[in-house]
Design a protein around this motif. Structure first.
Motif, mmCIF file in Angstrom:
data_model
loop_
_atom_site.group_PDB
_atom_site.id
_atom_site.type_symbol
_atom_site.label_atom_id
_atom_site.label_comp_id
_atom_site.label_asym_id
_atom_site.label_seq_id
_atom_site.Cartn_x
_atom_site.Cartn_y
_atom_site.Cartn_z
ATOM 1 N N GLN A 127 -1.474 -4.806 0.801
ATOM 2 C CA GLN A 127 -2.698 -4.016 0.725
ATOM 3 C C GLN A 127 -3.910 -4.926 0.531
ATOM 4 N N CYS A 148 -6.232 2.265 6.535
ATOM 5 C CA CYS A 148 -5.284 3.045 5.740
ATOM 6 C C CYS A 148 -5.381 4.535 6.070
ATOM 7 N N PRO A 149 -4.272 5.148 6.485
ATOM 8 C CA PRO A 149 -4.303 6.567 6.844
ATOM 9 C C PRO A 149 -4.665 7.468 5.663
ATOM 10 N N GLN A 150 -4.493 6.974 4.473
ATOM 11 C CA GLN A 150 -4.816 7.742 3.273
ATOM 12 C C GLN A 150 -6.298 8.123 3.232
ATOM 13 N N TYR A 151 -7.169 7.332 3.857
ATOM 14 C CA TYR A 151 -8.615 7.551 3.785
ATOM 15 C C TYR A 151 -9.234 7.870 5.143
ATOM 16 N N GLU A 152 -8.417 8.301 6.095
ATOM 17 C CA GLU A 152 -8.892 8.601 7.446
ATOM 18 C C GLU A 152 -9.987 9.670 7.445
ATOM 19 N N CYS A 181 0.851 -1.183 0.000
ATOM 20 C CA CYS A 181 0.000 0.000 0.000
ATOM 21 C C CYS A 181 0.891 1.239 0.000
ATOM 22 N N HIS A 200 -7.832 -3.493 4.863
ATOM 23 C CA HIS A 200 -6.896 -2.430 5.226
ATOM 24 C C HIS A 200 -7.386 -1.084 4.698
ATOM 25 N N CYS A 226 0.702 3.702 1.722
ATOM 26 C CA CYS A 226 0.884 4.188 3.102
ATOM 27 C C CYS A 226 2.031 3.484 3.805
ATOM 28 N N GLU A 262 1.992 -0.057 4.322
ATOM 29 C CA GLU A 262 1.540 -1.409 4.693
ATOM 30 C C GLU A 262 2.115 -2.408 3.674
#
Length: 139
Positions: A58, A67-71, A51, A62, A53, A55
């Protein structure tokens, strides 16, 4: 997980109301045939499975849960299922509606992982001059 509805001869409400691109990603996410390392490891081994991010592997879970990308968009899913239970998100009408909103705003499960831009509409100024005319208006 996502197979909780009986077969029907009529299109679903999501089929009728969602943008075609979003409906496609909802379907891909529900059946697991989407842009993830999990999918690539089975069907496109030449693609990276990590990922962006960081990870190492992926997965659909996740992207939806961690995933911090979609927080910033995850609250939409949490409103339906506090712990983002995949059977609830992928297999209930409320979950699918939340998933569609999440996908549209976040860009999750696209190749780039970013929201898709709407295509620019052409303007009058972009149109070419018709053949046989000149710019002084006499033509």
């Amino acid at each position: 997980m996502a197979d909780r509805f009986p077969p029907s001869l009529k299109p679903t409400v999501h089929f009728k109301t969602l943008k075609r691109e979003v409906f496609g990603r909802v379907t891909q996410c529900r059946i697991g045939h989407c842009f993830t390392g999990e999918y690539y490891s089975k069907f496109v081994p030449s693609e990276n499975v990590d990922c962006p991010c960081g990870e190492a592997f992926q997965t659909r879970e996740h992207l939806l849960r961690e995933c911090p990308q979609y927080e910033d968009q995850r609250h939409v899913l949490e409103a339906v299922s506090r712990d983002i239970s995949l059977p609830e998100i992928l297999g209930t009408k409320e979950g699918i509606a939340a998933l569609a909103e999440f996908l549209e705003t976040s860009g999750a499960f696209t190749k780039s992982g970013k929201p898709r831009r709407s295509p620019d509409l052409p303007s009058f100024e972009d149109e070419p001059e018709p053949a046989g005319t000149d710019d002084d208006g006499d033509g």
